[in-house]
Write an enzyme that holds these catalytic residues in place. Sequence first.
Site, PDB file in Angstrom:
ATOM      1  N   ASP A 172       0.556 -78.758  11.273  1.00 52.36           N
ATOM      2  CA  ASP A 172       0.165 -77.584  12.065  1.00 52.36           C
ATOM      3  C   ASP A 172      -0.105 -76.390  11.148  1.00 52.36           C
ATOM      4  OD1 ASP A 172       2.777 -77.060  11.384  1.00 52.36           O
ATOM      5  OD2 ASP A 172       3.405 -76.419  13.393  1.00 52.36           O
ATOM      6  N   SER A 173       0.098 -76.595   9.831  1.00 54.55           N
ATOM      7  CA  SER A 173      -0.353 -75.591   8.860  1.00 54.55           C
ATOM      8  C   SER A 173      -1.847 -75.325   9.028  1.00 54.55           C
ATOM      9  CB  SER A 173      -0.061 -76.053   7.430  1.00 54.55           C
ATOM     10  OG  SER A 173      -0.557 -77.356   7.202  1.00 54.55           O
ATOM     11  N   ASP A 187       1.753 -83.501  13.308  1.00 57.68           N
ATOM     12  CA  ASP A 187       2.755 -82.517  13.740  1.00 57.68           C
ATOM     13  C   ASP A 187       2.705 -82.303  15.248  1.00 57.68           C
ATOM     14  OD1 ASP A 187       4.391 -81.508  11.735  1.00 57.68           O
ATOM     15  OD2 ASP A 187       2.881 -80.086  11.008  1.00 57.68           O
ATOM     16  N   LYS A 200       5.760 -85.613  13.580  1.00 56.56           N
ATOM     17  CA  LYS A 200       6.715 -84.797  12.822  1.00 56.56           C
ATOM     18  C   LYS A 200       7.193 -83.628  13.683  1.00 56.56           C
ATOM     19  CE  LYS A 200       5.590 -82.149   9.098  1.00 56.56           C
ATOM     20  NZ  LYS A 200       6.010 -80.804   9.587  1.00 56.56           N
ATOM     21  N   GLU A 222      10.003 -80.175  13.751  1.00 55.21           N
ATOM     22  CA  GLU A 222      10.797 -79.260  12.921  1.00 55.21           C
ATOM     23  C   GLU A 222      12.104 -78.905  13.611  1.00 55.21           C
ATOM     24  OE1 GLU A 222       8.574 -75.716  11.982  1.00 55.21           O
ATOM     25  OE2 GLU A 222       6.886 -76.846  11.171  1.00 55.21           O
ATOM     26  N   GLU A 266      11.649 -78.657   3.081  1.00 58.07           N
ATOM     27  CA  GLU A 266      10.735 -77.607   2.621  1.00 58.07           C
ATOM     28  C   GLU A 266      11.524 -76.393   2.126  1.00 58.07           C
ATOM     29  OE1 GLU A 266       7.538 -76.681   5.301  1.00 58.07           O
ATOM     30  OE2 GLU A 266       6.923 -74.922   4.157  1.00 58.07           O
TER      31      GLU A 266
END
Length: 270
Positions: free
Chosen positions: A52-53, A91, A119, A121, A188
């Site tokens: 999602d970056s 993501d 993925k 978070e 990260e």
Amino acid sequence: MAYTGKLDKSVTIRTLQSMKELGEKFVTVALYDAPMAAMAERCGVQAVLVGDSLGMTVLGYDSTIPVTMEQMIYHVEAVARGNKKSLILGDLPFMTYAAPEQAMNNATRIMQAGANMVKLEGGRWLEETIRMLSERGIPVCAHLGLTPQSVNKFGGFRVQGRGQQQADTIAEDAKILSNAGADLLVLECVPAQLAAKITQIIDIPTIGIGAGRDTDAQVLVINDILGLTEIPPKFSKNFLVEAGDIPSALQQFVADVRKGEFPEDQHIFQ
Ligand code: KIV
């Protein structure tokens, strides 16, 4: 430079697990489109992350928070069309997995768009969600440390786990999430010593970004590898400067990670 290190067959979670067991490092690149995905496959990148970056690297937002499911699906489909051999991670964007049922519905959409794994978070609050997805056949990559969707809670993009208490919490979360069924773990922006410890205490492969040399794999964002980021993060490296062309830059990143030569000391938080 000619392409080398091509993947001879499709990468699965079993491939990455056995690379961890053999102490062989693998390479992940966060990328967003079909031609770059195809190039990653030709350069021997084992896993590609449709992160999602993309909200920041492609769409021009200040954070990943505005990214939608529709945007993620669009880019996962493009990457899946370009790359048939690397493992594709997609993501789940901000607040699309806040509750387990919601996570299952949205993970289903990412998998149907062509991802092999989703993925998410966050820490131990995801235990039930990860167990639910894993038991239903959806592989999960957990993500701890600096989780960019929580940037407002952190008060900026800051290294996490520097104090002993925070470091212990992250290590305990890693245990809990791997026991719940996570298949991979991104770490990260955490101190190298903490990432090394977590890599030792859990059985699943760890993928580091700003997490030192001792994780099982490294990931960088393609924009950073190619020097497209105006203010690059400390943990990244512009491989294009020395390599001279895009395929050679990607190939150099792959070679340096496989040999344990990236990250260098200046990319590491102690
Ligand atoms: O969104 C992303 O690209 C990521 C990586 C930086 C790990 O989460």
